[in-house]
Scaffold this active site. Structure first.
Site, short mmCIF file in Angstrom:
data_model
loop_
_atom_site.label_atom_id
_atom_site.label_comp_id
_atom_site.label_asym_id
_atom_site.label_seq_id
_atom_site.Cartn_x
_atom_site.Cartn_y
_atom_site.Cartn_z
N VAL A 1 -58.91 18.93 -78.83
CA VAL A 1 -59.07 18.62 -77.40
C VAL A 1 -59.86 17.33 -77.27
O VAL A 1 -60.91 17.17 -77.89
CB VAL A 1 -59.80 19.76 -76.65
N ALA B 1 -64.75 15.07 -78.07
CA ALA B 1 -63.56 15.77 -78.56
C ALA B 1 -64.01 16.94 -79.42
O ALA B 1 -65.18 17.04 -79.76
CB ALA B 1 -62.68 14.81 -79.38
N LYS B 2 -63.12 17.81 -79.76
CA LYS B 2 -63.45 18.93 -80.65
C LYS B 2 -62.16 19.51 -81.19
O LYS B 2 -61.11 19.42 -80.53
CB LYS B 2 -64.21 20.01 -79.88
N GLY B 3 -62.24 20.12 -82.35
CA GLY B 3 -61.06 20.76 -82.93
C GLY B 3 -61.42 22.09 -83.54
O GLY B 3 -62.59 22.40 -83.75
N ASP C 1 -67.75 20.96 -88.59
CA ASP C 1 -68.47 21.90 -87.75
C ASP C 1 -68.52 23.21 -88.55
O ASP C 1 -68.41 23.18 -89.78
CB ASP C 1 -67.77 22.05 -86.38
#
Ligand code: NAD
Length: 427
Positions: free
Chosen positions: A73, A118-120, A159
């Site tokens: 995202v 952003a992040k995944g 992460d």
């Protein structure tokens, strides 16, 4: 103009259980009255810029094919390329990834580095898969998201359950796909592949710097200050070590193995050696073991939660006997506890500032990769200190101007920065 947050739930989230994304929407609603002329752009923050869901089919060691769901995202890219980690966990969801990407927009804006948020994530319990399977899953996920990421578009990092090795696989898959050696596509890499010196210590070092800044404003001398730390891993261990070296007395440490206490100050290097040797603080010499619940009642100047989310809640916030809380972990204080602490005049430095040292040195890693010119650890640490101190000064001034907490100030300052960029770029 802004409308209420429920109207902003995208059709792909369950309105009866919208998850963490709804929390972010509420946070934005709360600071909108402070945003002045930028309030007219605030709805931008309530819609992630890009939301990608991918299917990851992978051959298992026994020949079966399993399918996993993955996300990337990009919340807001007005201030620069997206930045945010990739999480491998069985509870990863689209709503969680959206919220985490938005909080990355806030965090990068708080420290003023030229990134968006952003992040995944991949919905998987990595404990059930072999290293070879995890490598194939990681590489396939990277191939799938490579359609939307890029060295100047969106830069993943590690992460939960992702390591430097995970980043090495991601970098290799991407480099092969584009036909170029591309270290700048991910951060948190091993040093041999373009990782930055000082990255591993950067979050704890940033917590230390912010603790010294906030202590000064609270009239606490670091020399002799009593410090309690929850979590003595990467973040808490480094912050505790630096505070000890600066003359503070680390009187208590709690981790998953128990709570240790010495009113005269723990021997921090010895405790770190114990953690390294045994995995936890239990069994350290020259200290007492106390009940975990007692940890939250200890009289001290500085309390650093650096373990898990939600540790300071309505049931223990009443008993906290610290002057200052510096949030090393993400989300360690619940909103109810925040209200109680405010009433009791306990100053809280929020996670989006206090633990932003990690993303700041990730930015340095990326800058070094882009220029193929690598810095000494002294240069990394000096630049990190400068950025953390400037961000603290900025938030303190915002808190003073609006007479709000540092947490609210962080959201105001970050939303202003992002929305100003939005306004300049135009719709
Ligand atoms: P880590 O795995 O190195 O250390 C975690 C520590 O928490 C360990 O000491 C562990 O014993 C302790 N812990 C685990 N369960 C506990 C429990 N039930 N009670 C008390 N202590 C417990 O992790 P880390 O990298 O130090 O991360 C700590 C926190 O900081 C997390 O919330 C993480 O999201 C956040 N954070 C980390 C970074 C980073 O760069 N490492 C950056 C930003 C935020």
């Amino acid at each position: 103009m802004s409308t209420s947050s429920t109207e902003h739930l995208p059709s792909y989230l369950n309105p009866n259980d919208p998850g963490p994304w709804a929390v972010f929407l509420e946070q934005v609603d709360r600071v909108t009255p402070y945003l002045g002329e930028y309030a007219q752009w605030v709805d931008t923050l309530k819609h992630p810029e890009r939301t990608l869901i991918v299917n990851i089919p992978v051959k298992m060691d026994d020949g079966r094919i399993e399918h996993f769901e993955g996300y990337r995202v990009q919340h807001n890219l007005s201030c620069g390329p997206g930045k945010g980690g990739v999480r491998f966990h069985q509870e990863v969801s689209l709503s969680e990834t959206m919220a985490l990407s938005a909080w990355m927009s806030i965090k990068t804006a708080v420290v003023g580095i030229p990134y968006g948020g952003a992040k995944g994530g991949v919905r998987i319990d990595p404990r059930n898969y072999s290293a070879a399977e995890m490598e194939r899953i990681t590489r396939r996920y990277m191939e799938e998201i490579s359609k939307v990421i890029g060295v100047k578009q969106d830069i993943p990092g590690p992460d939960v359950n992702a390591s430097a090795q995970t980043m090495a696989w991601m970098m290799d898959s991407y480099s092969k796909k584009v036909g170029e050696y591309s270290p700048g596509i991910v951060t948190g890499k091993p040093i041999e592949l373009g990782g930055s010196l000082g990255r591993a210590e950067s979050t704890g070092r940033g917590v230390f710097t912010i603790a010294t800044e906030a202590a000064r404003d609270a009239n606490i001398a670091i020399e002799g200050a009593r410090v309690c730390v929850q979590g003595f891993g990467n973040v808490g261990g480094i912050a505790g070590k630096l505070l000890h070296e600066a003359g503070a007395k680390v009187i208590a440490v709690q981790d998953h193995t128990g709570t240790i206490f010495n009113a005269d100050g723990l021997d921090v290097p010895a405790v770190l050696a114990q953690v390294k040797a045994t995995g936890g603080v239990a069994g350290s010499a020259n200290c007492d073991t106390i009940e975990n619940s007692e940890f939250w009642r200890l009289e001290c100047e500085i309390l650093i939660p650096a373990a898990l989310a939600g540790q300071i809640h309505k049931d223990n916030a009443e008993h906290i006997n610290a002057k200052l809380i510096v949030e090393g972990a993400n989300g360690p204080t619940t909103p109810a506890a925040d209200d109680i602490l405010k009433k009791r005049n306990v100053r809280v430095v929020p996670d989006v500032l206090a633990n932003a040292g990690g993303v700041t040195v990730s930015y340095f890693e990326w800058v070094q990769n882009l220029s193929s010119f690598y810095w000494s650890v002294e240069e990394v640490n000096q630049r990190l200190d400068d950025i953390m101190r400037a961000a603290y000064a900025n938030l303190s001034a915002t808190a003073e101007e609006h007479q709000v907490s540092l947490r609210t100030a962080a959201f105001i300052a970050a939303c202003e920065r992002i929305l100003k960029a939005n306004q300049l770029l135009g719709a």
